[in-house]
Write a protein that holds these residues in place. Sequence first.
Motif, short mmCIF file in Angstrom:
data_model
loop_
_atom_site.label_atom_id
_atom_site.label_comp_id
_atom_site.label_asym_id
_atom_site.label_seq_id
_atom_site.Cartn_x
_atom_site.Cartn_y
_atom_site.Cartn_z
N ASN A 141 0.82 -1.20 0.00
CA ASN A 141 0.00 0.00 0.00
C ASN A 141 0.86 1.26 0.00
O ASN A 141 2.04 1.23 0.37
CB ASN A 141 -0.93 0.02 1.22
N VAL A 142 0.27 2.36 -0.42
CA VAL A 142 0.97 3.65 -0.45
C VAL A 142 0.79 4.35 0.89
O VAL A 142 -0.33 4.49 1.39
CB VAL A 142 0.42 4.55 -1.58
N GLN A 143 1.91 4.78 1.47
CA GLN A 143 1.88 5.59 2.68
C GLN A 143 2.08 7.06 2.30
O GLN A 143 2.98 7.38 1.53
CB GLN A 143 2.95 5.14 3.67
N LYS A 144 1.24 7.94 2.85
CA LYS A 144 1.28 9.36 2.52
C LYS A 144 1.47 10.18 3.78
O LYS A 144 0.67 10.11 4.70
CB LYS A 144 0.00 9.78 1.79
N GLN A 145 2.58 10.95 3.79
CA GLN A 145 2.88 11.83 4.92
C GLN A 145 2.84 13.28 4.45
O GLN A 145 3.59 13.68 3.56
CB GLN A 145 4.26 11.52 5.49
N SER A 146 1.92 14.07 5.03
CA SER A 146 1.78 15.47 4.64
C SER A 146 2.56 16.38 5.58
O SER A 146 2.81 16.05 6.75
CB SER A 146 0.29 15.87 4.65
N TRP A 147 2.93 17.56 5.06
CA TRP A 147 3.68 18.53 5.86
C TRP A 147 2.81 19.16 6.97
O TRP A 147 3.33 19.80 7.86
CB TRP A 147 4.24 19.62 4.95
N ASN A 148 1.49 18.99 6.90
CA ASN A 148 0.64 19.50 7.98
C ASN A 148 0.46 18.46 9.09
O ASN A 148 -0.31 18.68 10.04
CB ASN A 148 -0.73 19.93 7.44
N GLY A 149 1.17 17.34 8.99
CA GLY A 149 1.14 16.32 10.03
C GLY A 149 0.24 15.15 9.73
O GLY A 149 0.30 14.12 10.43
N ASP A 150 -0.65 15.27 8.73
CA ASP A 150 -1.56 14.16 8.40
C ASP A 150 -0.80 12.97 7.84
O ASP A 150 0.16 13.13 7.07
CB ASP A 150 -2.61 14.61 7.39
N PHE A 151 -1.24 11.78 8.22
CA PHE A 151 -0.64 10.54 7.71
C PHE A 151 -1.76 9.54 7.41
O PHE A 151 -2.69 9.38 8.20
CB PHE A 151 0.32 9.93 8.74
N ASN A 152 -1.67 8.90 6.25
CA ASN A 152 -2.62 7.84 5.94
C ASN A 152 -2.00 6.84 4.99
O ASN A 152 -0.95 7.09 4.39
CB ASN A 152 -3.92 8.41 5.35
N SER A 153 -2.67 5.70 4.84
CA SER A 153 -2.21 4.62 3.96
C SER A 153 -3.39 4.17 3.12
O SER A 153 -4.51 4.08 3.60
CB SER A 153 -1.67 3.46 4.79
N TYR A 154 -3.11 3.91 1.82
CA TYR A 154 -4.20 3.50 0.94
C TYR A 154 -3.69 2.52 -0.11
O TYR A 154 -2.50 2.47 -0.42
CB TYR A 154 -4.84 4.72 0.26
N GLU A 155 -4.63 1.75 -0.66
CA GLU A 155 -4.29 0.80 -1.72
C GLU A 155 -4.42 1.49 -3.07
O GLU A 155 -5.43 2.15 -3.35
CB GLU A 155 -5.22 -0.41 -1.68
N ASP A 156 -3.41 1.35 -3.90
CA ASP A 156 -3.42 1.95 -5.22
C ASP A 156 -4.33 1.15 -6.15
O ASP A 156 -4.58 -0.05 -5.95
CB ASP A 156 -2.01 2.00 -5.80
N GLY A 157 -4.83 1.83 -7.21
CA GLY A 157 -5.72 1.19 -8.16
C GLY A 157 -5.08 0.03 -8.91
O GLY A 157 -5.78 -0.88 -9.38
N LEU A 158 -3.74 0.01 -9.02
CA LEU A 158 -3.05 -1.09 -9.69
C LEU A 158 -2.84 -2.28 -8.77
O LEU A 158 -2.37 -3.33 -9.21
CB LEU A 158 -1.69 -0.61 -10.22
N GLY A 159 -3.15 -2.11 -7.49
CA GLY A 159 -2.90 -3.17 -6.52
C GLY A 159 -1.61 -2.90 -5.76
O GLY A 159 -1.22 -1.74 -5.55
N ALA A 160 -0.93 -3.96 -5.35
CA ALA A 160 0.32 -3.82 -4.59
C ALA A 160 1.42 -3.26 -5.49
O ALA A 160 1.77 -3.86 -6.51
CB ALA A 160 0.74 -5.17 -4.02
N LEU A 161 1.95 -2.10 -5.11
CA LEU A 161 2.99 -1.44 -5.91
C LEU A 161 4.38 -1.88 -5.47
O LEU A 161 4.60 -2.25 -4.32
CB LEU A 161 2.88 0.08 -5.78
N GLN A 162 5.32 -1.80 -6.42
CA GLN A 162 6.72 -2.01 -6.11
C GLN A 162 7.44 -0.70 -5.85
O GLN A 162 8.40 -0.64 -5.09
CB GLN A 162 7.42 -2.74 -7.25
N GLY A 163 6.99 0.37 -6.51
CA GLY A 163 7.67 1.64 -6.35
C GLY A 163 6.85 2.78 -6.91
O GLY A 163 5.89 2.58 -7.67
N LEU A 164 7.26 4.01 -6.54
CA LEU A 164 6.63 5.21 -7.08
C LEU A 164 7.61 6.36 -6.97
O LEU A 164 8.53 6.35 -6.14
CB LEU A 164 5.33 5.54 -6.34
#
Length: 451
Positions: free
Chosen positions: A333-356
């Motif tokens: 899954n993709v982990q997203k860390q924002s500069w305002n402190g928010d953090f979340n994780s989500y599944e990409d539409g392609l499924g399990a990713l190797q890289g981005l």
Amino acid sequence: VFGWWYKNLGTPSWMIYDDWLLVSSSIKTLDVYSNELSSNSTWDKVDALGALADGIDKKGHFSIAFKGSSESAEKYLHLVESENFHEFVIQGHLEVKGDLSFGDAKSAEVEKEKVETSTYIWSTELKSAIANGPWLVKNHRTGQTDVFVQDSNHRVYWVNNDGSVKWEKQLEEPIVGSVQQVDLFKNKKFQLLFATSTHLQCIDLLGRNVESYPISLKDSTSLGVQVLDYDKNRNYRFLVPCGADLLNFSSEGKRIEGWKIDASQGEQLVMLPQLFQKGGKDYIITSTPQGMLVLNRRGEIRLKTGTGSEGETTWSIKNDAIPYAERIGSDGNVQKQSWNGDFNSYEDGLGALQGLTFMPYGKVVWTEDVIEVRNENGEKTFEADAIQDVLPYPGGTGIVAKEGSVNVLNLKSGDSIGSFMGSGAIAGRLSPTGKPVLLLGQGAALICYEL
């Protein structure tokens, strides 16, 4: 019969393989040839290439390209015609240099009448198989770009842009991470800076150690060194992750006083630091398996960050109004860390990713068999197989690494540039006005192609 050959070889090596006498100037080359023979990895063992193997001139280098429907294809290849066979082009390369010979052949579908093929430029045989690199390096004396590479015996080579070896230097350890260039003395003369497992190294254009280098590290590094130049004034900082500690050195190789080395609080560092600047502030980004660390110039925590599933991929930064960074967690899954402190994780539409990674032309993501470029104009998808890694360039060139080969394509237009046997590929220009080239290793050979 072999008298003239033995004379030219000096002190040759030889072996008997079945009913063949194999002669070479090195045992290494004999091992390569015998392994190829034992696995039947020769052109004439492949039904589709046998006639071509008999028909080529094996005394030097050659390149061929012809359409699948041509007389040459009918003469040299035994391929089963398909519905769109006339849209295929067959390309072949063979190089015989010194003790080495290597080559490949492929068929590729084309959509335009004029077929453009990648052109071989040169090859250079090293003393052992290539282990690290190649890297493109500036030559301040010539104004051109040369090549730096290391072999499996830890020997490094400076190779001129014509393929000739300028010098060699024996190191005690393999290079870890990348090789970067610095101007330590602020006189537009560049040095090579890199890390080995236990040392920080700096050598000049002639392969000589710069004064006070190499520097012993307090612990081994598995990531290498990152060069930071906060104010673009060549007052460098060299950051080296060693286990859970992040070391900071000056250009003179001295530890920076006041730098907090233990911001990870005992957690292993898994990402080479990178510098992000916005609004007059410096953000030094590194990571543990648990999450991202954002530091200031003193090595202190600058932003509060969250944690998700463990991961060891590199964070890629998107410079939005509110910046954010993303990486792939251990669950794909993709982990997203924002500069305002928010953090979340989500599944990409392609499924399990190797890289981005974020590029000027869009967000590039990939799985084991798909690469996708996403921007405001939509999505562009490329199918491949057995993808190990993708190296996108700002101009649009993308290198897709596979087991023993690479594909090169234009991620902006979708055009396929070529397929090449080898590993460790890097693209660039050898002169300011020259055409782009691809450099990669094939065993002990460093190969250069024009793209």
